[in-house]
Design an enzyme around this catalytic site. Structure first.
Site, PDB file in Angstrom:
ATOM      1  CD  GLU A   1      -2.858   0.870   1.912  1.00  0.00           C
ATOM      2  OE1 GLU A   1      -3.291  -0.213   3.012  1.00  0.00           O
ATOM      3  OE2 GLU A   1      -3.024   2.087   2.900  1.00  0.00           O
TER       4      GLU A   1
ATOM      5  CG  HIS B   1      -3.957   7.079   0.734  1.00  0.00           C
ATOM      6  ND1 HIS B   1      -5.010   6.554   0.804  1.00  0.00           N
ATOM      7  CD2 HIS B   1      -3.276   7.349   1.197  1.00  0.00           C
ATOM      8  CE1 HIS B   1      -4.618   6.222   1.675  1.00  0.00           C
ATOM      9  NE2 HIS B   1      -3.672   6.401   2.112  1.00  0.00           N
TER      10      HIS B   1
ATOM     11  CE  LYS C   1      -5.954  -1.593   5.745  1.00  0.00           C
ATOM     12  NZ  LYS C   1      -4.473  -0.307   4.869  1.00  0.00           N
TER      13      LYS C   1
ATOM     14  CG  ASP D   1       1.862 -17.039  10.903  1.00  0.00           C
ATOM     15  OD1 ASP D   1       1.022 -16.138  10.001  1.00  0.00           O
ATOM     16  OD2 ASP D   1       1.751 -18.303  11.769  1.00  0.00           O
TER      17      ASP D   1
END
Ligand code: MEV
Length: 428
Positions: free
Chosen positions: A83, A385, A272, A288
Protein backbone atom coordinates in the site's frame (compact mmCIF):
# COMPACT_ATOMS: atom_id res chain seq x y z
CA UNK A 1 -10.20 -29.33 -14.91
CA UNK A 2 -9.32 -31.84 -12.20
CA UNK A 3 -5.75 -33.15 -11.95
CA UNK A 4 -4.31 -35.95 -9.85
CA UNK A 5 -0.71 -36.04 -8.71
CA UNK A 6 -0.09 -32.32 -9.45
CA UNK A 7 2.40 -32.03 -6.61
CA UNK A 8 4.54 -34.77 -8.18
CA UNK A 9 5.01 -32.88 -11.47
CA UNK A 10 8.17 -30.83 -12.02
CA UNK A 11 7.89 -27.05 -11.94
CA UNK A 12 7.98 -26.92 -15.73
CA UNK A 13 5.29 -29.59 -16.03
CA UNK A 14 3.08 -27.76 -13.55
CA UNK A 15 3.39 -24.55 -15.55
CA UNK A 16 2.68 -26.39 -18.82
CA UNK A 17 -0.46 -27.90 -17.36
CA UNK A 18 -1.64 -24.48 -16.15
CA UNK A 19 -0.92 -22.82 -19.49
CA UNK A 20 -2.79 -25.52 -21.37
CA UNK A 21 -5.73 -25.60 -18.98
CA UNK A 22 -6.33 -21.96 -18.10
CA UNK A 23 -4.34 -19.72 -20.49
CA UNK A 24 -4.83 -21.16 -24.00
CA UNK A 25 -1.05 -21.63 -24.14
CA UNK A 26 -0.44 -17.85 -24.10
CA UNK A 27 3.34 -17.24 -24.09
CA UNK A 28 2.79 -13.98 -22.12
CA UNK A 29 1.27 -15.96 -19.24
CA UNK A 30 4.38 -18.15 -19.05
CA UNK A 31 6.60 -15.08 -19.23
CA UNK A 32 4.81 -13.47 -16.28
CA UNK A 33 5.71 -16.45 -14.12
CA UNK A 34 9.23 -17.06 -15.36
CA UNK A 35 10.39 -13.43 -15.41
CA UNK A 36 10.19 -13.48 -11.61
CA UNK A 37 12.46 -16.52 -11.27
CA UNK A 38 15.70 -15.57 -9.62
CA UNK A 39 18.76 -15.74 -11.87
CA UNK A 40 20.68 -17.37 -9.01
CA UNK A 41 19.43 -20.95 -9.20
CA UNK A 42 20.41 -21.80 -5.63
CA UNK A 43 18.48 -18.83 -4.28
CA UNK A 44 15.48 -19.78 -6.39
CA UNK A 45 15.63 -23.32 -5.02
CA UNK A 46 15.61 -21.92 -1.50
CA UNK A 47 12.44 -19.96 -2.23
CA UNK A 48 10.83 -22.88 -4.04
CA UNK A 49 11.32 -24.92 -0.90
CA UNK A 50 9.44 -22.59 1.47
CA UNK A 51 6.04 -23.85 0.28
CA UNK A 52 4.57 -26.51 -2.00
CA UNK A 53 3.75 -26.31 -5.73
CA UNK A 54 5.91 -23.17 -6.08
CA UNK A 55 5.83 -21.74 -9.59
CA UNK A 56 7.34 -18.29 -9.17
CA UNK A 57 8.09 -15.52 -6.68
CA UNK A 58 5.59 -12.82 -5.74
CA UNK A 59 7.34 -9.50 -5.19
CA UNK A 60 6.22 -6.98 -2.59
CA UNK A 61 8.08 -3.70 -2.06
CA UNK A 62 10.63 -3.64 0.76
CA UNK A 63 10.99 -0.14 2.21
CA UNK A 64 12.63 1.51 5.19
CA UNK A 65 11.28 4.00 7.73
CA UNK A 66 14.31 5.62 9.42
CA UNK A 67 14.54 7.81 12.54
CA UNK A 68 12.60 5.60 14.93
CA UNK A 69 13.85 6.40 18.42
CA UNK A 70 12.66 3.58 20.67
CA UNK A 71 13.77 3.54 24.32
CA UNK A 72 16.54 5.96 23.33
CA UNK A 73 17.90 3.71 20.60
CA UNK A 74 17.67 4.67 16.92
CA UNK A 75 16.28 2.23 14.39
CA UNK A 76 15.65 2.19 10.64
CA UNK A 77 12.64 -0.10 10.41
CA UNK A 78 12.16 -2.45 7.44
CA UNK A 79 8.62 -2.60 6.05
CA UNK A 80 7.12 -4.92 3.44
CA UNK A 81 3.79 -3.66 2.16
CA UNK A 82 1.94 -3.10 -1.12
CA UNK A 83 0.00 0.00 0.00
CA UNK A 84 1.35 3.41 -0.98
CA UNK A 85 1.78 6.11 1.69
CA UNK A 86 2.27 3.66 4.60
CA UNK A 87 6.08 3.81 4.69
CA UNK A 88 6.07 7.57 4.13
CA UNK A 89 3.56 7.99 6.98
CA UNK A 90 5.65 5.83 9.34
CA UNK A 91 8.80 7.79 8.51
CA UNK A 92 7.01 11.10 9.01
CA UNK A 93 5.58 10.03 12.38
CA UNK A 94 8.98 8.66 13.47
CA UNK A 95 10.63 12.00 12.67
CA UNK A 96 7.86 13.95 14.43
CA UNK A 97 8.33 11.91 17.64
CA UNK A 98 12.13 11.83 17.32
CA UNK A 99 12.03 15.56 18.04
CA UNK A 100 9.74 14.98 21.03
CA UNK A 101 11.58 12.22 22.93
CA UNK A 102 10.76 9.21 20.77
CA UNK A 103 8.82 6.06 21.66
CA UNK A 104 8.94 4.28 24.98
CA UNK A 105 7.92 0.65 25.00
CA UNK A 106 7.54 -2.12 27.54
CA UNK A 107 6.79 -5.84 27.60
CA UNK A 108 3.63 -6.63 29.58
CA UNK A 109 4.03 -10.41 29.56
CA UNK A 110 5.54 -13.28 27.59
CA UNK A 111 3.22 -16.19 28.36
CA UNK A 112 1.70 -18.18 25.52
CA UNK A 113 -1.00 -20.82 25.78
CA UNK A 114 -1.79 -24.16 24.18
CA UNK A 115 -4.41 -26.82 24.84
CA UNK A 116 -5.09 -30.51 24.68
CA UNK A 117 -8.80 -30.47 23.89
CA UNK A 118 -10.45 -33.74 24.96
CA UNK A 119 -13.70 -35.44 25.91
CA UNK A 120 -14.24 -37.50 29.06
CA UNK A 121 -17.51 -39.31 29.67
CA UNK A 122 -16.84 -40.28 33.30
CA UNK A 123 -17.14 -38.29 36.54
CA UNK A 124 -15.47 -34.87 36.72
CA UNK A 125 -14.21 -35.56 40.25
CA UNK A 126 -12.44 -38.71 39.08
CA UNK A 127 -10.78 -36.75 36.28
CA UNK A 128 -9.62 -34.03 38.70
CA UNK A 129 -8.07 -36.65 40.96
CA UNK A 130 -6.45 -38.41 37.95
CA UNK A 131 -4.94 -35.09 36.75
CA UNK A 132 -3.55 -34.31 40.22
CA UNK A 133 -1.88 -37.73 40.43
CA UNK A 134 -0.48 -37.68 36.88
CA UNK A 135 0.48 -34.03 36.44
CA UNK A 136 4.18 -34.70 37.02
CA UNK A 137 4.10 -37.75 34.67
CA UNK A 138 2.76 -35.52 31.90
CA UNK A 139 5.53 -33.02 32.56
CA UNK A 140 8.20 -35.76 32.57
CA UNK A 141 6.91 -37.06 29.23
CA UNK A 142 7.62 -33.74 27.55
CA UNK A 143 10.91 -33.02 29.37
CA UNK A 144 13.17 -34.19 26.50
CA UNK A 145 11.35 -31.86 24.08
CA UNK A 146 11.77 -29.01 26.51
CA UNK A 147 15.48 -29.40 27.14
CA UNK A 148 16.79 -26.95 24.54
CA UNK A 149 14.05 -24.42 25.12
CA UNK A 150 14.82 -24.50 28.86
CA UNK A 151 18.46 -23.69 28.16
CA UNK A 152 17.25 -20.55 26.35
CA UNK A 153 15.06 -19.51 29.28
CA UNK A 154 11.74 -20.84 27.98
CA UNK A 155 9.69 -23.97 28.51
CA UNK A 156 6.43 -25.08 30.08
CA UNK A 157 5.52 -22.76 32.94
CA UNK A 158 2.31 -24.40 34.15
CA UNK A 159 -0.37 -26.92 33.26
CA UNK A 160 -3.93 -27.10 34.48
CA UNK A 161 -7.11 -29.07 33.94
CA UNK A 162 -10.06 -26.96 32.83
CA UNK A 163 -13.64 -28.13 33.03
CA UNK A 164 -15.61 -26.88 30.02
CA UNK A 165 -18.57 -29.23 30.39
CA UNK A 166 -20.92 -26.29 30.96
CA UNK A 167 -20.23 -25.30 27.30
CA UNK A 168 -19.96 -28.67 25.55
CA UNK A 169 -20.93 -32.02 27.05
CA UNK A 170 -17.87 -34.03 28.28
CA UNK A 171 -15.45 -31.31 27.07
CA UNK A 172 -12.23 -30.58 29.06
CA UNK A 173 -8.87 -29.05 28.35
CA UNK A 174 -5.37 -29.46 29.67
CA UNK A 175 -4.13 -25.90 29.40
CA UNK A 176 -0.38 -25.39 29.06
CA UNK A 177 1.38 -22.07 29.70
CA UNK A 178 4.63 -21.56 27.82
CA UNK A 179 7.47 -19.14 27.36
CA UNK A 180 9.37 -19.58 24.12
CA UNK A 181 12.39 -17.23 24.41
CA UNK A 182 13.34 -15.84 20.98
CA UNK A 183 11.20 -18.26 18.99
CA UNK A 184 7.59 -17.59 18.05
CA UNK A 185 7.24 -21.10 19.42
CA UNK A 186 4.46 -22.67 17.33
CA UNK A 187 6.48 -25.80 16.50
CA UNK A 188 7.74 -26.22 20.04
CA UNK A 189 4.29 -25.72 21.58
CA UNK A 190 2.52 -28.06 19.17
CA UNK A 191 5.17 -30.79 19.60
CA UNK A 192 4.89 -30.58 23.38
CA UNK A 193 1.09 -30.70 23.26
CA UNK A 194 1.00 -33.71 20.95
CA UNK A 195 3.53 -35.60 23.07
CA UNK A 196 1.60 -34.82 26.25
CA UNK A 197 -1.68 -35.84 24.60
CA UNK A 198 -0.24 -39.25 23.73
CA UNK A 199 0.86 -39.74 27.32
CA UNK A 200 -2.49 -38.53 28.66
CA UNK A 201 -4.35 -41.05 26.51
CA UNK A 202 -2.14 -43.92 27.69
CA UNK A 203 -2.43 -42.98 31.37
CA UNK A 204 -6.19 -42.61 31.03
CA UNK A 205 -6.58 -46.07 29.49
CA UNK A 206 -5.05 -47.76 32.52
CA UNK A 207 -6.38 -45.51 35.29
CA UNK A 208 -9.79 -44.03 34.43
CA UNK A 209 -13.13 -45.82 34.52
CA UNK A 210 -14.64 -43.63 31.76
CA UNK A 211 -13.53 -43.06 28.17
CA UNK A 212 -11.06 -40.22 27.47
CA UNK A 213 -10.89 -39.16 23.80
CA UNK A 214 -8.32 -36.68 22.53
CA UNK A 215 -9.95 -34.20 20.18
CA UNK A 216 -6.96 -32.05 19.19
CA UNK A 217 -3.75 -30.55 20.53
CA UNK A 218 -2.84 -27.06 19.36
CA UNK A 219 -1.35 -23.77 20.45
CA UNK A 220 -3.62 -20.76 20.78
CA UNK A 221 -2.76 -17.79 18.58
CA UNK A 222 -4.56 -15.65 21.15
CA UNK A 223 -1.82 -14.41 23.51
CA UNK A 224 -3.36 -11.77 25.82
CA UNK A 225 -0.56 -12.53 28.31
CA UNK A 226 2.17 -12.06 25.71
CA UNK A 227 1.67 -8.36 25.25
CA UNK A 228 3.51 -5.14 24.52
CA UNK A 229 2.89 -1.45 25.07
CA UNK A 230 4.28 1.48 23.05
CA UNK A 231 3.80 5.09 24.05
CA UNK A 232 4.65 8.63 23.00
CA UNK A 233 4.19 11.71 25.12
CA UNK A 234 4.95 15.42 24.90
CA UNK A 235 3.82 18.74 26.36
CA UNK A 236 0.52 19.75 24.77
CA UNK A 237 2.15 22.94 23.35
CA UNK A 238 4.63 20.78 21.41
CA UNK A 239 1.74 19.68 19.19
CA UNK A 240 1.16 23.18 17.84
CA UNK A 241 1.18 23.43 14.03
CA UNK A 242 0.59 26.28 11.59
CA UNK A 243 -2.98 25.02 11.32
CA UNK A 244 -3.88 24.58 15.00
CA UNK A 245 -2.80 25.41 18.55
CA UNK A 246 -1.47 22.40 20.49
CA UNK A 247 -4.41 22.19 22.89
CA UNK A 248 -6.99 22.17 20.12
CA UNK A 249 -5.00 19.53 18.23
CA UNK A 250 -4.68 17.32 21.34
CA UNK A 251 -8.40 17.54 22.13
CA UNK A 252 -9.38 16.77 18.55
CA UNK A 253 -6.93 13.84 18.45
CA UNK A 254 -8.18 12.38 21.74
CA UNK A 255 -11.78 12.73 20.60
CA UNK A 256 -10.94 10.83 17.40
CA UNK A 257 -9.44 8.05 19.56
CA UNK A 258 -12.58 8.04 21.77
CA UNK A 259 -14.69 7.51 18.65
CA UNK A 260 -12.57 4.44 17.82
CA UNK A 261 -12.94 3.24 21.43
CA UNK A 262 -16.72 3.48 21.32
CA UNK A 263 -17.68 2.82 17.69
CA UNK A 264 -16.78 -0.60 16.21
CA UNK A 265 -17.25 0.65 12.62
CA UNK A 266 -14.49 3.19 13.22
CA UNK A 267 -12.44 0.88 15.47
CA UNK A 268 -11.93 -1.68 12.70
CA UNK A 269 -10.54 0.96 10.31
CA UNK A 270 -8.53 2.58 13.10
CA UNK A 271 -6.96 -0.78 14.02
CA UNK A 272 -6.41 -1.57 10.34
CA UNK A 273 -4.24 1.54 10.27
CA UNK A 274 -2.24 0.21 13.24
CA UNK A 275 -1.86 -3.14 11.46
CA UNK A 276 -0.49 -1.35 8.36
CA UNK A 277 2.61 -0.67 10.46
CA UNK A 278 2.57 -3.90 12.45
CA UNK A 279 2.12 -6.29 9.52
CA UNK A 280 4.72 -4.53 7.37
CA UNK A 281 7.42 -5.16 9.99
CA UNK A 282 6.06 -8.62 10.79
CA UNK A 283 6.45 -9.53 7.09
CA UNK A 284 9.89 -7.95 6.73
CA UNK A 285 11.10 -10.00 9.71
CA UNK A 286 9.62 -13.26 8.39
CA UNK A 287 6.91 -13.60 11.00
CA UNK A 288 3.39 -15.00 10.68
CA UNK A 289 1.12 -12.05 9.90
CA UNK A 290 -2.07 -14.16 9.95
CA UNK A 291 -1.38 -15.14 13.56
CA UNK A 292 -0.54 -11.55 14.48
CA UNK A 293 -3.75 -10.26 12.86
CA UNK A 294 -6.04 -12.86 14.46
CA UNK A 295 -4.45 -12.19 17.84
CA UNK A 296 -4.74 -8.41 17.62
CA UNK A 297 -8.41 -8.42 16.66
CA UNK A 298 -9.35 -11.00 19.29
CA UNK A 299 -7.68 -8.76 21.88
CA UNK A 300 -9.50 -5.70 20.54
CA UNK A 301 -12.75 -7.58 21.26
CA UNK A 302 -11.74 -8.99 24.65
CA UNK A 303 -14.26 -6.83 26.53
CA UNK A 304 -17.10 -8.27 24.46
CA UNK A 305 -17.30 -5.36 22.06
CA UNK A 306 -14.68 -4.48 19.44
CA UNK A 307 -12.65 -1.41 20.38
CA UNK A 308 -9.50 0.57 19.61
CA UNK A 309 -6.10 -0.93 20.37
CA UNK A 310 -4.73 2.57 21.03
CA UNK A 311 -5.70 5.20 23.58
CA UNK A 312 -4.88 8.83 24.35
CA UNK A 313 -5.23 11.34 27.18
CA UNK A 314 -4.07 14.72 28.44
CA UNK A 315 -2.60 14.69 31.94
CA UNK A 316 -0.58 17.45 33.66
CA UNK A 317 -0.66 19.41 30.42
CA UNK A 318 1.00 16.49 28.61
CA UNK A 319 -0.39 14.58 25.65
CA UNK A 320 -0.10 10.77 26.00
CA UNK A 321 -0.79 8.36 23.16
CA UNK A 322 -0.28 4.61 23.54
CA UNK A 323 -0.95 1.23 22.03
CA UNK A 324 -1.29 -2.03 23.89
CA UNK A 325 -1.54 -5.25 21.94
CA UNK A 326 -0.75 -8.97 22.11
CA UNK A 327 2.09 -10.03 19.86
CA UNK A 328 3.76 -13.41 19.37
CA UNK A 329 6.80 -13.10 17.12
CA UNK A 330 10.23 -14.68 16.89
CA UNK A 331 13.71 -13.79 15.75
CA UNK A 332 14.89 -17.39 15.42
CA UNK A 333 13.22 -20.40 13.82
CA UNK A 334 10.77 -20.32 10.92
CA UNK A 335 12.32 -18.59 7.91
CA UNK A 336 14.43 -16.27 10.11
CA UNK A 337 17.63 -18.18 9.41
CA UNK A 338 16.78 -18.99 5.79
CA UNK A 339 15.34 -16.02 3.91
CA UNK A 340 18.17 -13.62 2.98
CA UNK A 341 15.95 -10.53 3.27
CA UNK A 342 14.65 -11.62 6.66
CA UNK A 343 18.24 -12.04 7.83
CA UNK A 344 18.98 -8.59 6.42
CA UNK A 345 15.99 -7.08 8.28
CA UNK A 346 17.07 -8.61 11.58
CA UNK A 347 20.62 -7.38 11.11
CA UNK A 348 19.30 -3.92 10.24
CA UNK A 349 17.35 -4.00 13.51
CA UNK A 350 20.59 -4.83 15.33
CA UNK A 351 19.69 -8.50 15.82
CA UNK A 352 16.85 -7.99 18.28
CA UNK A 353 15.59 -10.57 20.76
CA UNK A 354 11.93 -11.51 20.32
CA UNK A 355 11.14 -9.11 23.18
CA UNK A 356 12.92 -6.25 21.40
CA UNK A 357 11.21 -7.08 18.13
CA UNK A 358 7.81 -6.97 19.85
CA UNK A 359 8.64 -3.43 21.01
CA UNK A 360 9.87 -2.30 17.58
CA UNK A 361 6.70 -3.66 15.95
CA UNK A 362 4.47 -1.95 18.52
CA UNK A 363 6.26 1.37 17.92
CA UNK A 364 5.72 0.97 14.15
CA UNK A 365 2.01 0.30 14.79
CA UNK A 366 1.67 3.35 17.02
CA UNK A 367 3.53 5.56 14.53
CA UNK A 368 1.24 4.42 11.75
CA UNK A 369 -1.82 5.07 13.86
CA UNK A 370 -0.54 8.53 14.79
CA UNK A 371 0.09 9.38 11.14
CA UNK A 372 -3.37 8.19 10.08
CA UNK A 373 -5.31 9.98 12.83
CA UNK A 374 -3.17 13.09 12.32
CA UNK A 375 -4.09 13.15 8.61
CA UNK A 376 -7.74 12.43 9.32
CA UNK A 377 -8.18 15.31 11.78
CA UNK A 378 -6.20 17.80 9.67
CA UNK A 379 -5.97 17.52 5.85
CA UNK A 380 -7.80 14.21 5.39
CA UNK A 381 -6.00 11.15 4.05
CA UNK A 382 -6.80 11.59 0.37
CA UNK A 383 -4.23 14.38 -0.07
CA UNK A 384 -1.29 12.07 0.70
CA UNK A 385 -2.87 9.13 -1.10
CA UNK A 386 -3.59 11.21 -4.17
CA UNK A 387 0.07 12.15 -4.57
CA UNK A 388 0.99 8.45 -4.66
CA UNK A 389 -1.99 7.72 -6.89
CA UNK A 390 -0.85 10.42 -9.32
CA UNK A 391 2.64 8.90 -9.37
CA UNK A 392 1.17 5.47 -10.12
CA UNK A 393 -0.89 6.94 -12.99
CA UNK A 394 2.14 8.80 -14.37
CA UNK A 395 4.18 5.58 -14.27
CA UNK A 396 1.33 3.73 -15.95
CA UNK A 397 1.27 6.10 -18.93
CA UNK A 398 5.11 6.27 -18.92
CA UNK A 399 5.05 10.08 -18.55
CA UNK A 400 8.32 11.91 -19.20
CA UNK A 401 9.82 14.44 -16.78
CA UNK A 402 8.19 17.46 -18.45
CA UNK A 403 4.74 15.85 -18.34
CA UNK A 404 5.27 14.97 -14.67
CA UNK A 405 6.03 18.58 -13.76
CA UNK A 406 2.90 19.75 -15.65
CA UNK A 407 0.80 17.15 -13.83
CA UNK A 408 2.23 17.93 -10.35
CA UNK A 409 1.52 21.62 -10.81
CA UNK A 410 -2.01 21.09 -12.16
CA UNK A 411 -3.10 18.57 -9.53
CA UNK A 412 -2.04 20.76 -6.63
CA UNK A 413 -5.41 22.43 -7.00
CA UNK A 414 -7.44 19.85 -8.91
CA UNK A 415 -8.81 16.39 -8.10
CA UNK A 416 -6.61 13.56 -9.39
CA UNK A 417 -8.31 11.22 -11.84
CA UNK A 418 -7.09 9.15 -14.78
CA UNK A 419 -9.49 10.94 -17.13
CA UNK A 420 -8.29 14.40 -16.00
CA UNK A 421 -4.64 13.33 -16.38
CA UNK A 422 -5.15 11.99 -19.90
CA UNK A 423 -6.97 15.18 -20.90
CA UNK A 424 -4.25 17.36 -19.39
CA UNK A 425 -1.45 15.53 -21.22
CA UNK A 426 -3.41 14.92 -24.42
CA UNK A 427 -3.20 11.14 -24.09
CA UNK A 428 -5.76 8.64 -25.40
C1 MEV B 1 -5.61 3.09 5.37
O1 MEV B 1 -4.86 1.97 4.96
C2 MEV B 1 -5.62 3.19 6.88
C3 MEV B 1 -6.51 4.30 7.47
O2 MEV B 1 -7.84 4.15 6.96
C4 MEV B 1 -6.46 4.12 8.96
C5 MEV B 1 -7.42 5.03 9.71
O3 MEV B 1 -8.49 5.40 9.16
O4 MEV B 1 -7.12 5.31 10.88
C6 MEV B 1 -6.01 5.63 7.05
Amino acid sequence: MQINGFSKLSKKEKINWLLKTYFQQQPEAEKILTQYWHRDEELQKLHDGFIENTLSNFYLPYGIAPNFKINNRLYAIPMVIEESSVVAAAAKAAKFWLDRGGFTTEILGLTKTGHIHFLYNGHTQELIQFFRENRSKLLSAIAPLEENMKKRGGGVKDIDLIDKTDQIEHYYQIEFKFETADAMGANFINSVLEEAAEKLEKLAQSQLTGQLTILMSILSNFTPDCRVKAMVKCPVEALETTAMPGKLYAVKFITAIKVAEKEPYRAVTHNKGIMNGVDAVVLATGNDFRAVEANAHAYAAISGSYTSLSHAKIEDNHFYFWLEMPLAVGTIGGIAGLHPLVKFSLQLLQNPSAKELMQIIAAAGLAQNFAAVNSLITDGIQKGHMKMHLNNLLNFIKADEKERQVAYAYFQNNKVSFAALKKLLNRQ
